[in-house]
Structures are given as structure tokens and as C-alpha cells.
Design a protein around this motif. Sequence first.
Motif, PDB file in Angstrom:
ATOM      1  N   ARG A  42       0.863  -1.175   0.000  1.00 65.72           N
ATOM      2  CA  ARG A  42       0.000   0.000   0.000  1.00 65.72           C
ATOM      3  C   ARG A  42       0.900   1.225   0.000  1.00 65.72           C
ATOM      4  N   ASP A  43       0.342   2.369  -0.344  1.00 62.83           N
ATOM      5  CA  ASP A  43       1.119   3.598  -0.325  1.00 62.83           C
ATOM      6  C   ASP A  43       1.546   3.918   1.101  1.00 62.83           C
ATOM      7  N   ASP A  44       2.747   4.468   1.234  1.00 63.32           N
ATOM      8  CA  ASP A  44       3.217   4.835   2.566  1.00 63.32           C
ATOM      9  C   ASP A  44       2.708   6.219   2.937  1.00 63.32           C
ATOM     10  N   GLY A  45       2.978   6.622   4.166  1.00 60.70           N
ATOM     11  CA  GLY A  45       2.533   7.928   4.648  1.00 60.70           C
ATOM     12  C   GLY A  45       1.473   7.803   5.722  1.00 60.70           C
ATOM     13  N   ALA A 114      11.431  10.424   4.747  1.00 59.22           N
ATOM     14  CA  ALA A 114      12.690  10.035   5.374  1.00 59.22           C
ATOM     15  C   ALA A 114      12.640   8.609   5.913  1.00 59.22           C
ATOM     16  N   LEU A 115      11.461   8.166   6.325  1.00 57.04           N
ATOM     17  CA  LEU A 115      11.333   6.800   6.837  1.00 57.04           C
ATOM     18  C   LEU A 115      11.735   5.758   5.795  1.00 57.04           C
ATOM     19  N   ARG A 116      11.553   6.096   4.533  1.00 57.06           N
ATOM     20  CA  ARG A 116      11.835   5.131   3.466  1.00 57.06           C
ATOM     21  C   ARG A 116      13.296   4.683   3.475  1.00 57.06           C
ATOM     22  N   ASP A 117      14.198   5.548   3.900  1.00 55.80           N
ATOM     23  CA  ASP A 117      15.625   5.242   3.839  1.00 55.80           C
ATOM     24  C   ASP A 117      16.216   4.846   5.189  1.00 55.80           C
ATOM     25  N   MET A 143       6.280  -3.570   6.695  1.00 60.72           N
ATOM     26  CA  MET A 143       6.042  -4.642   5.727  1.00 60.72           C
ATOM     27  C   MET A 143       5.194  -4.195   4.547  1.00 60.72           C
ATOM     28  N   PHE A 144       4.075  -3.540   4.844  1.00 56.32           N
ATOM     29  CA  PHE A 144       3.086  -3.274   3.806  1.00 56.32           C
ATOM     30  C   PHE A 144       3.270  -1.920   3.121  1.00 56.32           C
ATOM     31  N   ALA A 145       3.686  -0.911   3.864  1.00 57.96           N
ATOM     32  CA  ALA A 145       3.825   0.426   3.279  1.00 57.96           C
ATOM     33  C   ALA A 145       5.233   0.690   2.756  1.00 57.96           C
ATOM     34  N   LEU A 146       6.246   0.091   3.392  1.00 56.10           N
ATOM     35  CA  LEU A 146       7.619   0.316   2.954  1.00 56.10           C
ATOM     36  C   LEU A 146       8.215  -0.874   2.217  1.00 56.10           C
ATOM     37  N   GLY A 147       7.537  -2.019   2.243  1.00 56.41           N
ATOM     38  CA  GLY A 147       8.020  -3.173   1.494  1.00 56.41           C
ATOM     39  C   GLY A 147       9.277  -3.805   2.053  1.00 56.41           C
TER      40      GLY A 147
END
Length: 210
Positions: A42-45, A114-117, A143-147
Motif C-alpha cells: 500500500r502507499d506509505d505515509g 525520510a522513513l523510506r531510507d 512490511m506493507f507500506a515500505l516493502g
Amino acid sequence: MAEPVLIAGPEDIAAGAAHLARVCPVWAGVLPELGELPLRRRDDGFPAIAQAVIGQQISIAAAGAIWARLDAAGMTEEAALRMATEDELRALGLSRPKARYLKGIADAGIDWIALRDMPDDRAIATLTALPGIGVWTAEIYLMFALGRPDVLAAGDLALQEAARVMYDLPERPTPAALRRLAEPWAPWRAVAARGLWAYYRHAKGREGVT
């Protein structure tokens, strides 16, 4: 085999499932019965974390109904939550604590990009510092938003019950015991989680996660 970076598509799920089948005969026997495991991205945020909070300790159907009412009222984005009153959110089906949690998260000013990295442990620490966010919710987000490929929501009761039945354990494993059981599944524990949820649906006839 190269270390996984992110779970982005079905090919990543397939790679993780192949790894599980190689390292564990139980998985090798079960996976063919489960078919293709769902991606569940799902989309993150903010909306993703808000959905996870809403889903805490209530049924999937109830969480979906509340989210639909929030969405219809335009209350799924941070700016709207900052302006909303607790009474307005409760009228849409949220409990008082969850209304406070969502407003607190909206007010926290998290840099979702920033959470993505961030490494897994740092991202989990950032999220669990927010009101109403425990380790389970943070791990679901990763798991679901950042993969993230190697995160396991070991506190999830459906995962624990699926592991109990699948591995013929005498009792449902604790989160710590499930993490120990899952060590050989690295670096694809998030695919194993998807497999356990699929097994739970297969064994129990109902979904364990949205």
C-alpha cells in the motif's frame, strides 16, 4: 543469492517463497497448497499508519467500515485530522483513545519520506515513539507500506496461531519464540509472514490481516 532490497512486486514474493522452501521442509510442503502469496503493498505515509491504528484489536470488517466513514468525511489526511475534534472522529466510529492517537500522530510532523531510507530498527523506533503505535503496528507499516523484506510482526496472534498449526507446536508461540522459529527464514521473513497469514486463512477460513 543477492540480499533483497524491497518487496515491490510478485517476483519478490516468489523469490522469498523459493528461499523458504529451500531452507525449511515444512514450508516446502505447505507453499504449494497456498498458491501465489499476496503482495499486500500500500502507499506509505499517514493514511497507511492511520489504517493500522484503526485496525488494532478490532475485526477486519469493523476497521474497514470505520475507514470508509473517515474517507467519506475527508478525514484520512494529516491536515484534516489536525483540524478535527475528538467528538467528530468519535462520531465516525473511532474510540476516544484512537481519536487521540490519530490526532497526536497528525500533530507529530513525521517525515514520512525520510522513513523510506531508515534502517528497520530506526524506522520502528521512530514510529513507536508516536502515540498509540506499538511494535506490531510499526512492523505492519514497514512490511506493507515500505516493502521491507525481513520484518516479522511476531506479536500478531494470527501469525502465532498459523505457526502453531503449521509446525505442530504444543501451544501458540510467544512473540519471542516465533522470532526464534523465524531466524532461518531471514532475509525473507516478511514473505514468511504473508505465508503464515495465507495459511491462517487456509486453516481457519478467515483472514488474519487486511
